[in-house]
Structure formats: C-alpha cells, structure tokens
Design a protein around this motif. Structure first.
Motif, mmCIF file in Angstrom:
data_model
loop_
_atom_site.group_PDB
_atom_site.id
_atom_site.type_symbol
_atom_site.label_atom_id
_atom_site.label_comp_id
_atom_site.label_asym_id
_atom_site.label_seq_id
_atom_site.Cartn_x
_atom_site.Cartn_y
_atom_site.Cartn_z
ATOM 1 N N SER A 75 24.122 -0.398 -19.384
ATOM 2 C CA SER A 75 24.080 1.004 -18.938
ATOM 3 C C SER A 75 22.687 1.515 -18.633
ATOM 4 N N THR A 76 21.635 0.792 -19.058
ATOM 5 C CA THR A 76 20.275 1.325 -18.905
ATOM 6 C C THR A 76 19.367 0.339 -18.163
ATOM 7 N N GLY A 77 18.219 0.856 -17.713
ATOM 8 C CA GLY A 77 17.243 0.010 -17.038
ATOM 9 C C GLY A 77 16.700 -1.062 -17.972
ATOM 10 N N ARG A 78 16.538 -0.704 -19.237
ATOM 11 C CA ARG A 78 16.054 -1.684 -20.227
ATOM 12 C C ARG A 78 17.061 -2.831 -20.344
ATOM 13 N N GLN A 79 18.347 -2.509 -20.286
ATOM 14 C CA GLN A 79 19.378 -3.554 -20.394
ATOM 15 C C GLN A 79 19.429 -4.415 -19.127
ATOM 16 N N THR B 264 18.026 -9.897 -17.050
ATOM 17 C CA THR B 264 17.264 -10.844 -16.227
ATOM 18 C C THR B 264 16.405 -11.754 -17.114
ATOM 19 N N LEU B 265 15.872 -11.222 -18.212
ATOM 20 C CA LEU B 265 15.112 -12.085 -19.132
ATOM 21 C C LEU B 265 16.013 -13.154 -19.743
ATOM 22 N N MET C 39 21.203 -10.877 -11.528
ATOM 23 C CA MET C 39 21.550 -9.482 -11.253
ATOM 24 C C MET C 39 22.446 -8.942 -12.371
ATOM 25 N N ALA C 40 22.478 -7.618 -12.488
ATOM 26 C CA ALA C 40 23.363 -6.979 -13.467
ATOM 27 C C ALA C 40 24.553 -6.337 -12.743
ATOM 28 N N TYR C 41 25.695 -6.355 -13.403
ATOM 29 C CA TYR C 41 26.962 -5.842 -12.844
ATOM 30 C C TYR C 41 27.346 -4.649 -13.708
ATOM 31 N N MET C 42 27.300 -3.444 -13.138
ATOM 32 C CA MET C 42 27.466 -2.242 -13.947
ATOM 33 C C MET C 42 28.633 -1.394 -13.458
ATOM 34 N N GLY C 43 29.646 -1.250 -14.289
ATOM 35 C CA GLY C 43 30.812 -0.458 -13.923
ATOM 36 C C GLY C 43 30.776 0.922 -14.552
ATOM 37 N N THR C 44 30.986 0.952 -15.868
ATOM 38 C CA THR C 44 31.134 2.228 -16.584
ATOM 39 C C THR C 44 29.983 3.195 -16.269
ATOM 40 N N ARG C 45 28.739 2.691 -16.185
ATOM 41 C CA ARG C 45 27.598 3.585 -15.920
ATOM 42 C C ARG C 45 27.754 4.250 -14.541
ATOM 43 N N PHE C 46 28.270 3.520 -13.550
ATOM 44 C CA PHE C 46 28.434 4.107 -12.218
ATOM 45 C C PHE C 46 29.687 4.985 -12.118
ATOM 46 N N LEU D 288 17.147 4.442 -13.571
ATOM 47 C CA LEU D 288 17.253 3.026 -13.950
ATOM 48 C C LEU D 288 15.992 2.276 -13.549
ATOM 49 N N ARG D 289 15.470 2.619 -12.380
ATOM 50 C CA ARG D 289 14.262 1.927 -11.898
ATOM 51 C C ARG D 289 13.063 2.182 -12.806
ATOM 52 N N SER D 290 12.869 3.451 -13.209
ATOM 53 C CA SER D 290 11.678 3.702 -14.024
ATOM 54 C C SER D 290 11.866 3.130 -15.424
ATOM 55 N N ASP D 291 13.081 3.190 -15.927
ATOM 56 C CA ASP D 291 13.383 2.633 -17.249
ATOM 57 C C ASP D 291 13.193 1.097 -17.241
ATOM 58 N N TYR D 292 13.572 0.485 -16.139
ATOM 59 C CA TYR D 292 13.455 -0.969 -15.958
ATOM 60 C C TYR D 292 11.977 -1.379 -15.935
ATOM 61 N N ALA D 293 11.181 -0.621 -15.170
ATOM 62 C CA ALA D 293 9.747 -0.942 -15.082
ATOM 63 C C ALA D 293 9.074 -0.768 -16.438
ATOM 64 N N GLU D 294 9.442 0.316 -17.117
ATOM 65 C CA GLU D 294 8.853 0.594 -18.434
ATOM 66 C C GLU D 294 9.241 -0.498 -19.433
ATOM 67 N N ALA D 295 10.469 -0.986 -19.322
ATOM 68 C CA ALA D 295 10.933 -2.036 -20.245
ATOM 69 C C ALA D 295 10.083 -3.288 -20.098
#
Ligand SMILES: Cc1cc2nc3c(=O)[nH]c(=O)nc-3n(C[C@H](O)[C@H](O)[C@H](O)COP(=O)(O)O)c2cc1C
Length: 311
Positions: free
Chosen positions: A178-182, A187-188, A193-200, A294-301
C-alpha cells in the motif's frame, strides 16, 4: 531487472494498478496511466464484449502522449463464455498488456505476441508459476499472502526467490502493498514491479461505493477474512461486508458452483474483496495525488535504507 524496455521511459514508478472486478473502469485506468503507472481493468467489468470494446476506445482516446501502458484482465476459465469474443477485441485493439488469471492458454499467448502485446499471468502457487513460465508468458505476478481477492498463502519472500530461479521475465509481486516504502521493499526482495489493488480502490476514480470506501478506511489487517465462501476459491474479503450481508464471516462453506463474475456477479456486489494492506490506507485521493505520494515515499525509503544499512 526485467521491466520491458519499451515501458521504462513511460513509467514513473515500477507499479501496476491491479485489475479489480466492479472497481476498475476507464477513470481509474486513465488516471493511473497518465500518472505514470500501468492501469488495468477486468474485461468483465463491462457487461458485454461491445461495452468492453467501447471502454478500450475511450481509454485510448483519453491517454496522454507519455502515458504508461494499459492492460486488461481476461479470465481464462471454462466458466467465462466471453473469452473468445473478448480476446478477438483485445487483439483488434492491440491492448499492450493482457493479464490472464484462473487458467493458461498458449494460443492466447501466441495471439497477443502476434501484435506485439505482452502477457502477464497471475499465480497463487509455485506450481502454477512453473506451468506459466513454461507456457511462455512475459511476466509472472505472484499474488502472495494478504492480497485482496483471490490470494495465495505463500510468503512473498519464498515466492520471489523460487520463481526467480525458474523465470527470467518480468516478476511482479502483489499482496498488501500500500505504500511507497513497500514498493521499494518489493524491489529489494527481487520483484521488478509491484501489483497494487486495494490501495488503488481507495482513490477518487475507482468505482467503489460510499459504504465500501468507509469500510476500507476503518479496516485494519485483522478485519480481513480469508475465505472460499464468496467465489469457491479462497480469497481475502472485508469481514464487515460479509456480516452486513447477513453472512457468518467464519462460515467457510464454498458456494455450490464457482462464482467469479463469469457466472454470477451478485455476491461480489455486496461481499467486498480487500487485502491486508487496508491498515495503511487513511485517505481517498485522486490517483495522480496517490502516485505523487507513493513516489516521494519510495524515494525516501531508498534514502533511509542506505542510511540504515548494517556494516
Ligand atoms: C475488489 C477487488 C476485486 C478484484 N478483482 C479481480 C479480478 O477481477 N481479476 C483479477 O485478476 N484480480 C482481481 N483482484 C485481485 C487484484 O488484481 C490483485 O491481485 C490484488 O488486489 C493485489 O493485492 P492488494 O489488494 O493487497 O494490493 C481483485 C482485488 C480486489 C481488492
């Protein structure tokens, strides 16, 4: 990394907005693609093949020049009487990505490859993953523990490791992301790629009804029940939606016949699928705003992962 090279320049995050029965329509798909993630919907969300074709045309017309690719989900199961006709329209309109679920079909894979499209297959077990890899799909989607709707019981760590050992195509991970960190974590762990249903589903553009939205905002992981009672195949649903429909959420008796929209959609209208990632959802933003967060959370992660790295 095995994200298709033709997609790379058009993606702003390694994410697919997953197809959701009665939830994903043109607004969600166009919103996702124009924001830079792959948008998808189930062909069965339209009541007829003609309606499905109209949606494809509408989506095509509304996509910006730099939009990410879009995809459709086809249910490859004998209970789906529309498969042949929907596939013909898919080929005619050259849909860039076809996500197959509940069955494999080599002719379909060849037909999609014939016009330059890609086929990703969604799997809940490693046995199905091996079969799909052998059949020649371009991507495998591991729908792991805690995913909304039909889901596996496998740990995402185990799934990614074992699938990667037998498959060099695009590897996608789904289940409670559900989050950019996830997304960064997926990917780590080895996913492309991530497949996100409930969040969308929890966005302004989804087709979720008001009570469904409230339930998602209220729910935490413990409010999700894994049960075959809705469709005959085990999946994750909002416990409160079963109770509100007069069902005992702990009664795991499956229906008399399989039921996933190809036969009788009624159950899905009142019994709402959602993944354990609901606990991380506290808002209903427009898709573009969600993708920005999600993008900023991903970069911060990634920045904090580097700082937290041991030794
Ligand atoms: C409401 C809902 C409906 C779904 N309908 C479909 C569907 O029609 N076809 C399909 O392949 N997957 C369907 N799924 C599964 C999603 O495509 C995806 O695997 C899942 O949402 C990923 O897990 P997450 O919800 O925890 O992010 C559905 C999921 C939800 C939540």
């Amino acid at each position: 990394m095995a994200i298709p090279s033709a997609w790379r320049a058009r993606l702003r995050l390694p994410v697919l907005s997953a197809p959701m029965f009665l939830i994903s329509g043109p607004d969600l798909v166009v919103g996702a693609c124009n924001a830079g993630v792959v948008g998808t919907f189930p062909a069965l969300n339209q009541r007829s093949t003609e309606g499905y074709r109209d949606w494809l045309d509408e989506i095509h017309d509304r996509l910006g020049p730099d939009a990410a690719p879009y995809g459709v989900n086809l249910v490859v199961h004998r209970s789906n009487p529309r498969l042949e006709a929907d596939l013909a329209v898919t080929i005619d309109r050259k849909v860039p990505l076809v996500i197959t679920s509940l069955g494999l079909n080599r002719e379909l894979i060849d037909a999609v490859h014939g016009y330059g499209g890609r086929v990703f297959h969604d799997v809940t077990t490693l046995r199905f993953a091996a079969k799909a890899a052998e059949a020649g799909v371009d991507g495998l989607i591991a729908v792991a523990y805690g995913a909304g709707g039909h889901a596996g019981l496998i740990s995402p760590f185990a799934a990614l490791h074992e699938i990667r050992a037998i498959f060099s195509g695009t590897l996608v991970l789904g289940g409670a992301i559900s989050t950019g960190r996830q997304i960064a974590a997926a990917t780590l762990m080895g996913a492309d790629m991530a497949y996100m249903g409930t969040r969308f589903m929890a966005t302004a553009e989804s087709l979720a009804v008001p009570r469904q939205r409230e339930m998602i905002l209220e729910a935490r992981a413990a409010d999700i029940v894994y049960t075959p009672a809705v469709s005959g195949i085990p999946g994750n649903f909002l416990r409160a939606s079963l109770a509100a429909a007069g069902r005992d959420p702990d009664d795991l008796t499956p229906p008399d016949k399989l039921n996933f929209g190809t036969t009788d959609a009624r159950a899905w209208r009142d019994l709402w699928a959602a993944g354990q990632g609901v606990g991380a959802i506290d808002d209903m933003p427009p898709v573009a705003a969600l993708v920005e967060t999600l993008r900023s959370d991903y970069a911060e992660a990634f920045a904090s992962a580097q700082a937290a790295r041991f030794a």
